[in-house]
Design a protein around this motif. Structure first.
Motif, PDB file in Angstrom:
ATOM      1  N   ALA A   9       0.845  -1.192   0.000  1.00  0.00           N
ATOM      2  CA  ALA A   9       0.000   0.000   0.000  1.00  0.00           C
ATOM      3  C   ALA A   9       0.881   1.242   0.000  1.00  0.00           C
ATOM      4  O   ALA A   9       1.924   1.277   0.653  1.00  0.00           O
ATOM      5  N   SER A  10       0.470   2.235  -0.758  1.00  0.00           N
ATOM      6  CA  SER A  10       1.276   3.447  -0.921  1.00  0.00           C
ATOM      7  C   SER A  10       0.356   4.661  -0.951  1.00  0.00           C
ATOM      8  O   SER A  10      -0.023   5.135  -2.019  1.00  0.00           O
ATOM      9  N   PRO A  11      -0.012   5.177   0.231  1.00  0.00           N
ATOM     10  CA  PRO A  11      -0.981   6.281   0.268  1.00  0.00           C
ATOM     11  C   PRO A  11      -0.484   7.562  -0.386  1.00  0.00           C
ATOM     12  O   PRO A  11      -1.290   8.354  -0.885  1.00  0.00           O
ATOM     13  N   ASP A  46     -14.389  -0.127  -0.407  1.00  0.00           N
ATOM     14  CA  ASP A  46     -14.609   0.951  -1.377  1.00  0.00           C
ATOM     15  C   ASP A  46     -14.490   2.339  -0.755  1.00  0.00           C
ATOM     16  O   ASP A  46     -14.041   3.283  -1.422  1.00  0.00           O
ATOM     17  N   ASN A  47     -14.865   2.472   0.500  1.00  0.00           N
ATOM     18  CA  ASN A  47     -14.955   3.792   1.108  1.00  0.00           C
ATOM     19  C   ASN A  47     -13.816   4.141   2.056  1.00  0.00           C
ATOM     20  O   ASN A  47     -13.599   5.316   2.343  1.00  0.00           O
ATOM     21  N   LEU A  48     -13.087   3.140   2.528  1.00  0.00           N
ATOM     22  CA  LEU A  48     -11.983   3.418   3.447  1.00  0.00           C
ATOM     23  C   LEU A  48     -10.646   2.891   2.927  1.00  0.00           C
ATOM     24  O   LEU A  48      -9.713   3.651   2.709  1.00  0.00           O
ATOM     25  N   ILE A  49     -10.559   1.575   2.730  1.00  0.00           N
ATOM     26  CA  ILE A  49      -9.281   0.966   2.366  1.00  0.00           C
ATOM     27  C   ILE A  49      -8.787   1.468   1.014  1.00  0.00           C
ATOM     28  O   ILE A  49      -7.622   1.880   0.867  1.00  0.00           O
ATOM     29  N   LEU A 103      -4.988   2.467  -1.103  1.00  0.00           N
ATOM     30  CA  LEU A 103      -4.720   1.726  -2.335  1.00  0.00           C
ATOM     31  C   LEU A 103      -4.942   2.509  -3.623  1.00  0.00           C
ATOM     32  O   LEU A 103      -4.763   1.970  -4.706  1.00  0.00           O
ATOM     33  N   ARG A 104      -5.307   3.765  -3.523  1.00  0.00           N
ATOM     34  CA  ARG A 104      -5.659   4.524  -4.721  1.00  0.00           C
ATOM     35  C   ARG A 104      -4.501   4.564  -5.721  1.00  0.00           C
ATOM     36  O   ARG A 104      -4.694   4.344  -6.919  1.00  0.00           O
TER      37      ARG A 104
END
Length: 222
Positions: A87-89, A135-138, A143-144
């Protein structure tokens, strides 16, 4: 003549290259492939991390290096890509697309045509079908940027001209495998779901010789 999945090769156990073999799902792909009698080569960055991948031939190098990829592809019938990235915010992610671009080029040069590539729920038109928490948090918080690169990766695969299958697992877990895996392309009534890494490995390996999902992007789930 291409090293593809043809009538001549169906009678012999396939010779595959696995990328991402030291990841949690990749390790299961390797162990299941060896158990099936497949001839398995893995491309890894570190031989130490791959020391427990019994029964597989190791090629050490960077998956973004076309020359290394060509070496690893010698004599192979198919490629299974289980490449992943943390994961790379905040930081942009390019590993998946850059490695896949190099892989496609190397496969064409080595005349290997079957590519089974794992991406994930949230890629392409599966976005918005991961369930409320995903869909709304993770997804938006963690993960975007990873999925922006998964989307680039999928585009490269789709445009490759290879015999590709894009496999999109639902949320992964480490539970025991089940007898039934659902493979979906119509997601209109699907929201959320999980699947074990072992079942993902089994489904992916089936695609090495099965043409049912060629040029398609099934979402797999329990």
């Amino acid at each position: 003549m291409q090293n593809s999945v043809t009538d001549d090769t169906r009678t012999a156990q396939p010779k595959i290259l696995v990328l991402g073999a030291t990841g949690a799902t990749g390790r299961l792909i390797v162990s299941q492939a060896v158990a099936r009698g497949y001839d398995v080569t893995v491309l890894v960055r570190s031989a130490e991390k791959a020391g427990d991948l019994k029964g597989a031939k190791l090629v050490v190098g960077d998956a973004r290096d076309e020359g290394v990829l060509r070496q690893a592809l010698k004599g192979r019938d198919a490629v299974v890509s289980a490449l992943g990235t943390p994961a790379s915010p905040f930081r942009e992610v390019t590993l998946l697309s850059s490695a896949t671009r190099a892989l496609v080029s190397a496969m064409k040069l080595e005349r290997v045509s079957r590519l089974v590539c794992i991406t994930g729920i949230g890629a392409g038109d599966s976005a918005g079908h991961g369930g409320f928490l995903f869909d709304n948090l993770i997804f938006p918080l963690l993960l975007r940027k990873v999925y922006a690169d998964k989307n680039r990766q999928e585009t490269i695969v789709r445009d490759s001209g290879l015999d590709w299958i894009l496999v999109r697992p639902s949320v992964l877990n480490d539970k025991q495998s089940r007898d039934t895996i659902r493979a979906l392309t119509d997601l209109s009534s699907f929201h959320g779901g999980t699947i074990s890494r072992g079942d993902v490995a089994s489904f992916v390996l089936d695609q090495v010789r099965d043409d049912a999902w060629v040029h398609r992007s099934p979402l797999i789930t329990w």
